[in-house]
Design a protein around this motif. Structure first.
Motif, PDB file in Angstrom:
ATOM      1  N   ALA A 241       1.047  -0.819  -0.522  1.00 12.66           N
ATOM      2  CA  ALA A 241       0.048   0.165  -0.400  1.00 12.66           C
ATOM      3  C   ALA A 241       0.805   1.299   0.537  1.00 12.66           C
ATOM      4  O   ALA A 241       0.755   2.418  -0.618  1.00 12.66           O
ATOM      5  CB  ALA A 241      -1.315   0.493   1.234  1.00 12.66           C
ATOM      6  N   ILE A 242       1.672   0.971   0.721  1.00 12.72           N
ATOM      7  CA  ILE A 242       2.974   2.522   0.486  1.00 12.72           C
ATOM      8  C   ILE A 242       3.661   2.609  -0.470  1.00 12.72           C
ATOM      9  O   ILE A 242       3.290   3.368  -0.595  1.00 12.72           O
ATOM     10  CB  ILE A 242       3.685   1.941   2.264  1.00 12.72           C
ATOM     11  N   GLU A 243       4.077   1.436  -1.226  1.00  9.91           N
ATOM     12  CA  GLU A 243       5.163   1.884  -2.217  1.00  9.91           C
ATOM     13  C   GLU A 243       3.730   1.789  -3.914  1.00  9.91           C
ATOM     14  O   GLU A 243       4.491   1.589  -4.711  1.00  9.91           O
ATOM     15  CB  GLU A 243       6.021   0.811  -2.521  1.00  9.91           C
ATOM     16  N   GLN A 244       2.811   1.471  -3.093  1.00 12.16           N
ATOM     17  CA  GLN A 244       2.204   1.384  -4.382  1.00 12.16           C
ATOM     18  C   GLN A 244       2.085   0.316  -4.991  1.00 12.16           C
ATOM     19  O   GLN A 244       1.784   0.495  -7.084  1.00 12.16           O
ATOM     20  CB  GLN A 244       1.336   2.586  -5.386  1.00 12.16           C
ATOM     21  N   LEU A 245       2.219  -0.943  -4.955  1.00 14.29           N
ATOM     22  CA  LEU A 245       2.465  -1.595  -5.937  1.00 14.29           C
ATOM     23  C   LEU A 245       1.079  -2.648  -6.737  1.00 14.29           C
ATOM     24  O   LEU A 245       0.372  -2.829  -5.797  1.00 14.29           O
ATOM     25  CB  LEU A 245       3.440  -3.160  -5.226  1.00 14.29           C
ATOM     26  N   ASP A 246       1.451  -3.241  -7.255  1.00 10.71           N
ATOM     27  CA  ASP A 246       0.412  -3.604  -8.047  1.00 10.71           C
ATOM     28  C   ASP A 246       0.346  -5.606  -7.983  1.00 10.71           C
ATOM     29  O   ASP A 246      -0.291  -6.831  -8.652  1.00 10.71           O
ATOM     30  CB  ASP A 246       0.174  -3.972  -9.857  1.00 10.71           C
ATOM     31  N   GLY A 247       1.620  -5.648  -7.201  1.00 15.48           N
ATOM     32  CA  GLY A 247       2.102  -7.410  -7.678  1.00 15.48           C
ATOM     33  C   GLY A 247       3.538  -7.105  -6.446  1.00 15.48           C
ATOM     34  O   GLY A 247       3.858  -5.768  -6.529  1.00 15.48           O
ATOM     35  N   PHE A 248       3.438  -8.519  -5.638  1.00 14.14           N
ATOM     36  CA  PHE A 248       4.760  -8.815  -4.671  1.00 14.14           C
ATOM     37  C   PHE A 248       5.999  -9.385  -5.511  1.00 14.14           C
ATOM     38  O   PHE A 248       5.468 -11.310  -6.265  1.00 14.14           O
ATOM     39  CB  PHE A 248       4.395  -9.547  -3.691  1.00 14.14           C
ATOM     40  N   SER A 249       6.710  -9.450  -5.378  1.00 14.87           N
ATOM     41  CA  SER A 249       7.857 -10.709  -5.977  1.00 14.87           C
ATOM     42  C   SER A 249       8.919 -10.806  -4.099  1.00 14.87           C
ATOM     43  O   SER A 249       8.708 -10.476  -3.281  1.00 14.87           O
ATOM     44  CB  SER A 249       9.318  -9.341  -7.292  1.00 14.87           C
ATOM     45  N   ALA A 250       9.590 -11.757  -4.513  1.00 15.78           N
ATOM     46  CA  ALA A 250      10.330 -12.395  -3.469  1.00 15.78           C
ATOM     47  C   ALA A 250      11.223 -11.100  -3.231  1.00 15.78           C
ATOM     48  O   ALA A 250      11.224 -11.020  -2.349  1.00 15.78           O
ATOM     49  CB  ALA A 250      11.445 -13.567  -4.277  1.00 15.78           C
ATOM     50  N   GLY A 251      12.004 -10.156  -4.212  1.00 14.52           N
ATOM     51  CA  GLY A 251      12.229  -9.354  -2.699  1.00 14.52           C
ATOM     52  C   GLY A 251      11.931  -8.510  -2.499  1.00 14.52           C
ATOM     53  O   GLY A 251      12.076  -7.623  -1.519  1.00 14.52           O
ATOM     54  N   ASP A 252      10.775  -7.875  -3.097  1.00 11.05           N
ATOM     55  CA  ASP A 252       9.394  -7.294  -2.501  1.00 11.05           C
ATOM     56  C   ASP A 252       9.462  -7.959  -0.987  1.00 11.05           C
ATOM     57  O   ASP A 252       9.596  -7.601   0.330  1.00 11.05           O
ATOM     58  CB  ASP A 252       8.424  -6.805  -2.313  1.00 11.05           C
ATOM     59  N   VAL A 253       9.413  -9.398  -0.611  1.00 17.17           N
ATOM     60  CA  VAL A 253       9.174  -9.828   0.476  1.00 17.17           C
ATOM     61  C   VAL A 253      10.372  -9.780   1.557  1.00 17.17           C
ATOM     62  O   VAL A 253      10.597  -9.953   2.849  1.00 17.17           O
ATOM     63  CB  VAL A 253       8.606 -11.517   0.463  1.00 17.17           C
ATOM     64  N   GLU A 254      11.425  -9.906   0.612  1.00 16.16           N
ATOM     65  CA  GLU A 254      12.683 -10.226   1.651  1.00 16.16           C
ATOM     66  C   GLU A 254      13.157  -8.548   2.061  1.00 16.16           C
ATOM     67  O   GLU A 254      13.317  -8.805   2.594  1.00 16.16           O
ATOM     68  CB  GLU A 254      14.024 -10.420   0.765  1.00 16.16           C
ATOM     69  N   THR A 255      12.489  -7.539   1.769  1.00 15.72           N
ATOM     70  CA  THR A 255      12.442  -6.563   1.985  1.00 15.72           C
ATOM     71  C   THR A 255      11.366  -6.361   3.449  1.00 15.72           C
ATOM     72  O   THR A 255      12.125  -6.106   4.470  1.00 15.72           O
ATOM     73  CB  THR A 255      12.229  -5.197   1.086  1.00 15.72           C
ATOM     74  N   VAL A 256      10.706  -6.601   3.491  1.00 17.58           N
ATOM     75  CA  VAL A 256       9.327  -6.702   4.623  1.00 17.58           C
ATOM     76  C   VAL A 256      10.635  -7.856   5.621  1.00 17.58           C
ATOM     77  O   VAL A 256      10.175  -6.994   7.153  1.00 17.58           O
ATOM     78  CB  VAL A 256       8.388  -7.241   4.342  1.00 17.58           C
ATOM     79  N   ILE A 257      11.086  -8.438   4.812  1.00 16.04           N
ATOM     80  CA  ILE A 257      11.244  -9.929   5.596  1.00 16.04           C
ATOM     81  C   ILE A 257      12.600  -9.085   6.339  1.00 16.04           C
ATOM     82  O   ILE A 257      12.500  -9.569   8.443  1.00 16.04           O
ATOM     83  CB  ILE A 257      11.719 -11.215   5.404  1.00 16.04           C
ATOM     84  N   ALA A 258      13.350  -8.546   6.061  1.00 17.28           N
ATOM     85  CA  ALA A 258      14.436  -7.793   6.265  1.00 17.28           C
ATOM     86  C   ALA A 258      14.223  -6.849   7.698  1.00 17.28           C
ATOM     87  O   ALA A 258      14.645  -6.558   8.367  1.00 17.28           O
ATOM     88  CB  ALA A 258      15.345  -6.522   5.419  1.00 17.28           C
ATOM     89  N   ASP A 259      13.011  -6.090   7.221  1.00 19.25           N
ATOM     90  CA  ASP A 259      12.312  -4.754   8.478  1.00 19.25           C
ATOM     91  C   ASP A 259      12.003  -6.013   9.797  1.00 19.25           C
ATOM     92  O   ASP A 259      11.627  -4.930  10.405  1.00 19.25           O
ATOM     93  CB  ASP A 259      11.485  -4.189   7.769  1.00 19.25           C
ATOM     94  N   LEU A 260      11.212  -7.126   9.254  1.00 18.43           N
ATOM     95  CA  LEU A 260      10.595  -7.901   9.877  1.00 18.43           C
ATOM     96  C   LEU A 260      12.079  -8.256  11.453  1.00 18.43           C
ATOM     97  O   LEU A 260      11.802  -8.019  12.617  1.00 18.43           O
ATOM     98  CB  LEU A 260       9.821  -8.607  10.231  1.00 18.43           C
TER      99      LEU A 260
END
Length: 244
Positions: A187-206
């Motif tokens: 929602a923040i990045e206004q993405l239309d789809g998620f890739s592994a890279g997007d998920v890895e970015t969130v995982i790093a934050d978590l």
């Protein structure tokens, strides 16, 4: 939610408690409230009497009372002992109250405490959900997101699903936690789809949040706020029916 939808309300009077460190006295008041009794200002003995009276009233109406306690791993030992006491209420040799406990995997460890031996003797069934396999994660994710209004966008690529499974190990609670944070990121990045890279970015934050929270707790401070997302899935479940 699904469990509640499958319950026959014509046969069962259901009391549901989602615990967040509910103390023993508060637990009794919540049970009494579920039976239509206001015991806020009453002492423990009076509260127990009101609960027993309410249970008998439900039974006379042709129903049984089912108490569902969610996130049971958060219950203090004293509250679990009160559950044992509640299971003593009977009519004609039959229990007036059935208790169904739902908890995360750590609840199994708590339940093994020697102080809970008498409560364990009253358990007639216990089941632990195994972690999901990779092939199960996507249907699970689609279902959980659809329930809250997700229409397929942003979409999750196969590599994103695989990345979520690697981090979560297929444990529903961790999948839910990660999914909530991924959707917020989208929602923040206004993405239309998620890739592994997007998920890895969130995982790093978590993972960074976990480290920071651990340092705060070690130093006597409070942990930072948890990320948004649906509540965790159930781990071990215990059902109590008859006294031992």
């Amino acid at each position: 939610g699904h469990l509640m939808d499958t319950i026959d309300r014509e046969r069962l009077n259901v009391i549901r408690i989602v615990t967040t460190q509910v103390q023993a006295s508060d637990l009794l008041h919540l049970v009494a409230q579920g039976l239509g009794a206001d015991t806020t200002s009453l002492a423990k003995a009076q509260t127990l009497a009101a609960i027993e009276k309410g249970l008998h009233a439900v039974a006379r109406g042709g129903k049984r009372t089912l108490l569902i306690v969610d996130e049971a791993q958060a219950l203090p030992m004293e509250s679990l002992e009160e559950l044992r006491m509640l299971s003593n209420f009977q009519a004609g040799g039959y229990p007036l109250l059935q208790i169904f406990l739902l908890g995360q995997p750590e609840f199994r460890e708590l339940f093994a405490d020697p102080r809970l031996e008498q409560l364990r003797q009253r358990v007639i069934a216990m089941h632990q959900l195994d972690p999901m396999g990779l092939e199960e994660l996507e249907p699970y994710l689609v279902h959980r997101l659809s329930v809250v209004g997700w229409n397929g966008r942003p979409s999750f690529g196969k590599d994103a699903i695989a990345a979520m499974h690697r981090w979560s190990g297929g444990i529903p609670r961790k999948v839910n936690q990660l999914a909530g944070r991924v959707m917020l990121f989208g929602a923040i990045e206004q993405l239309d789809g998620f890739s592994a890279g997007d998920v890895e970015t969130v995982i790093a934050d978590l993972d960074n949040d976990t480290v920071v929270a651990g340092r705060a707790l070690a130093g006597g401070g409070a942990a930072g706020p948890a990320g948004p997302g649906p509540p965790g899935g159930a781990g071990p479940g215990c059902r109590n029916q008859s006294p031992g």
